[in-house]
Design a protein around this motif. Structure first.
Motif, short mmCIF file in Angstrom:
data_model
loop_
_atom_site.label_atom_id
_atom_site.label_comp_id
_atom_site.label_asym_id
_atom_site.label_seq_id
_atom_site.Cartn_x
_atom_site.Cartn_y
_atom_site.Cartn_z
N VAL A 152 0.78 -1.25 0.00
CA VAL A 152 0.00 0.00 0.00
C VAL A 152 0.81 1.29 0.00
CG1 VAL A 152 -1.88 -1.18 1.22
CG2 VAL A 152 -0.20 0.15 2.53
N MET A 153 2.11 1.24 0.31
CA MET A 153 2.81 2.49 0.62
C MET A 153 2.99 3.42 -0.57
SD MET A 153 3.90 4.25 3.14
CE MET A 153 4.09 3.04 4.45
N VAL A 154 3.51 2.90 -1.68
CA VAL A 154 3.82 3.80 -2.80
C VAL A 154 2.55 4.47 -3.32
CG1 VAL A 154 4.74 3.93 -5.14
CG2 VAL A 154 5.92 2.56 -3.42
N ALA A 155 1.46 3.71 -3.42
CA ALA A 155 0.20 4.28 -3.92
C ALA A 155 -0.36 5.34 -2.99
CB ALA A 155 -0.83 3.17 -4.10
N ASN A 156 0.03 5.28 -1.71
CA ASN A 156 -0.47 6.24 -0.73
C ASN A 156 0.58 7.24 -0.28
OD1 ASN A 156 -3.39 5.42 0.09
ND2 ASN A 156 -2.29 3.48 -0.05
N THR A 157 1.58 7.46 -1.14
CA THR A 157 2.60 8.47 -0.90
C THR A 157 2.48 9.55 -1.97
OG1 THR A 157 4.12 6.87 0.08
CG2 THR A 157 5.10 8.89 -0.78
N LYS A 158 2.29 10.78 -1.56
CA LYS A 158 2.11 11.89 -2.49
C LYS A 158 3.20 12.94 -2.26
CE LYS A 158 -1.76 9.94 -3.70
NZ LYS A 158 -1.79 9.11 -4.92
N LEU A 159 3.91 13.31 -3.31
CA LEU A 159 4.88 14.40 -3.18
C LEU A 159 4.17 15.68 -2.81
CD1 LEU A 159 7.44 14.27 -6.13
CD2 LEU A 159 7.75 13.48 -3.80
N PHE A 160 4.78 16.50 -1.97
CA PHE A 160 4.24 17.83 -1.74
C PHE A 160 4.34 18.61 -3.05
CE2 PHE A 160 5.44 17.05 2.82
CZ PHE A 160 4.14 17.13 3.31
N PRO A 161 3.35 19.45 -3.36
CA PRO A 161 3.32 20.13 -4.66
C PRO A 161 4.54 21.00 -4.93
CG PRO A 161 1.62 21.01 -3.17
CD PRO A 161 2.15 19.77 -2.55
N GLU A 162 5.20 21.47 -3.88
CA GLU A 162 6.37 22.33 -4.08
C GLU A 162 7.65 21.54 -4.39
OE1 GLU A 162 3.38 23.66 -1.19
OE2 GLU A 162 4.87 22.04 -1.00
N ALA A 163 7.61 20.22 -4.17
CA ALA A 163 8.85 19.42 -4.23
C ALA A 163 9.47 19.40 -5.62
CB ALA A 163 8.57 18.00 -3.74
N GLU A 194 7.70 27.39 5.74
CA GLU A 194 6.37 26.80 5.71
C GLU A 194 6.29 25.68 4.70
OE1 GLU A 194 3.17 29.54 5.27
OE2 GLU A 194 3.67 30.67 7.07
N ASN A 195 7.00 25.83 3.59
CA ASN A 195 7.07 24.75 2.60
C ASN A 195 8.36 24.91 1.79
OD1 ASN A 195 6.53 26.28 0.04
ND2 ASN A 195 4.58 26.68 1.09
N LEU A 196 8.63 23.93 0.93
CA LEU A 196 9.91 23.86 0.23
C LEU A 196 10.11 24.93 -0.84
CD1 LEU A 196 10.25 20.00 -0.19
CD2 LEU A 196 11.60 21.47 1.32
N SER A 197 9.04 25.61 -1.25
CA SER A 197 9.21 26.66 -2.26
C SER A 197 10.11 27.78 -1.75
CB SER A 197 7.84 27.22 -2.68
OG SER A 197 7.22 27.91 -1.59
N GLU A 198 10.16 27.97 -0.41
CA GLU A 198 10.98 29.02 0.17
C GLU A 198 12.48 28.73 0.03
OE1 GLU A 198 9.72 30.32 4.11
OE2 GLU A 198 7.79 29.33 3.76
N LEU A 199 12.80 27.52 -0.31
CA LEU A 199 14.22 27.14 -0.43
C LEU A 199 14.87 27.75 -1.67
CD1 LEU A 199 16.14 25.30 1.21
CD2 LEU A 199 15.56 23.45 -0.37
N VAL A 200 14.06 28.03 -2.68
CA VAL A 200 14.61 28.49 -3.96
C VAL A 200 14.07 29.85 -4.38
CG1 VAL A 200 15.23 26.23 -4.90
CG2 VAL A 200 12.88 27.05 -5.11
N LYS A 201 13.68 30.67 -3.43
CA LYS A 201 13.18 32.01 -3.72
C LYS A 201 14.32 32.88 -4.29
CE LYS A 201 9.14 32.65 -0.81
NZ LYS A 201 8.58 33.31 0.39
#
Length: 212
Positions: A80-91, A205-212
Motif C-alpha cells: 500500500v505504501m507507494v500508492a499512498n505516498t504523495k509528493l508535496f506540490p512544491e517538491a 512553511e514549505n519547500l518553495s521558500e528554499l529556492v526564492k
C-alpha cells in the motif's frame, strides 16, 4: 548562503506518506490485538525507525517481538505504501530549480531506500535526485550522522557546503551531529516554535521558500 549539496529527509519533507504509514501501523495493531492507539500518535512517530515507533506506541521493549511487528508492517507496506505516498506540490518545482543551479541533491531517510526509489520512479524524479540513503544503508539511524557523512563522501562535498532539510527535531539533531547546516520545514508535526530550540538557518512553511 549558496550550498553545493542539498540533502533532504523524505517523509513529511518531500512527500506526505502519512496515509500509507497509518494504514500499515493499524494493520499491525489490529493483527496483534492493540486497541486505542490514535492516528495522531502514529503520525508523531514518522521519521523514527520502525522499531523506535513500535516501542513508543505499544510500550513493548522486547526486540524480538518488535522485529516481528516490523516484518508485518513491511509486508503491508509493500502492498500500500507507494500508492499512498504523495509528493508535496512544491517538491518537484523546487528540485528542478536546484538542478538548474548545478547543485547536488540527495535523500537521507529512515525509510527503506527501495521504497523511496519506487516513489522517485513514479514521479519521474530520477534525474533530480543524485543519491538515496535509506534505513538499510546505515548501521545507526538518525540522529546519527552516518547517512549524511556517507552522502557527502559519495557526492564529494564538504560539510560547510551542505544544507540538510527536514521536518523534525531528529532531522535537526542529525544535521548538528553531522556538522552541516539545517533548514526546517513545518510540513510535518513539528512546529516553528519547536525548531527554535535547535540550530537552524531557516524555518520554512514549505519547500518553495528554499529556492526564492
Amino acid at each position: 548562503m549558496d550550498y553545493k549539496a542539498y540533502l533532504f529527509d523524505f517523509d513529511y519533507t518531500l512527500a506526505n506518506s502519512e496515509k500509507g504509514i497509518v494504514m500499515c501501523f493499524q494493520h499491525v495493531f489490529e493483527r496483534n490485538g492493540f486497541k486505542g492507539i490514535e492516528e495522531d500518535a502514529i503520525k508523531k512517530t514518522i521519521g523514527l525507525t520502525l522499531e523506535e515507533a513500535f516501542m513508543l506506541l505499544t510500550g513493548i521493549k522486547d526486540r524480538e517481538t518488535v522485529a516481528g511487528y516490523r516484518k508485518q508492517y513491511v509486508e503491508k507496506s509493500d502492498e500500500v505504501m507507494v500508492a499512498n505516498t504523495k509528493l508535496f506540490p512544491e517538491a518537484l518545482p523546487m528540485l528542478r530549480k536546484l538542478k538548474k543551479q548545478g547543485v547536488k541533491t540527495g535523500i537521507i531517510s529512515t525509510k527503506y531506500r527501495y521504497r523511496i526509489e519506487s516513489t522517485i520512479r513514479l514521479y519521474g524524479m530520477d534525474e533530480l535526485i543524485d543519491l538515496v540513503i535509506g534505513g538499510e544503508d546505515v548501521e545507526t539511524a538518525k540522529p546519527s550522522p552516518e547517512g549524511v557523512w556517507k552522502a557527502l563522501d559519495r557526492l564529494k562535498c564538504g560539510r560547510e557546503e551542505t544544507l540538510y532539510i527536514g521536518d523534525s527535531l531528529v532531522d535537526a539533531r542529525t544535521a548538528q551531529n553531522a556538522g552541516v547546516h539545517f533548514a526546517a520545514v513545518t510540513t510535518g508535526t513539528t512546529t516553528a516554535a519547536d525548531f527554535e530550540t535547535v540550530p537552524h538557518v531557516s524555518v520554512m512553511e514549505n519547500l518553495s521558500e528554499l529556492v526564492k
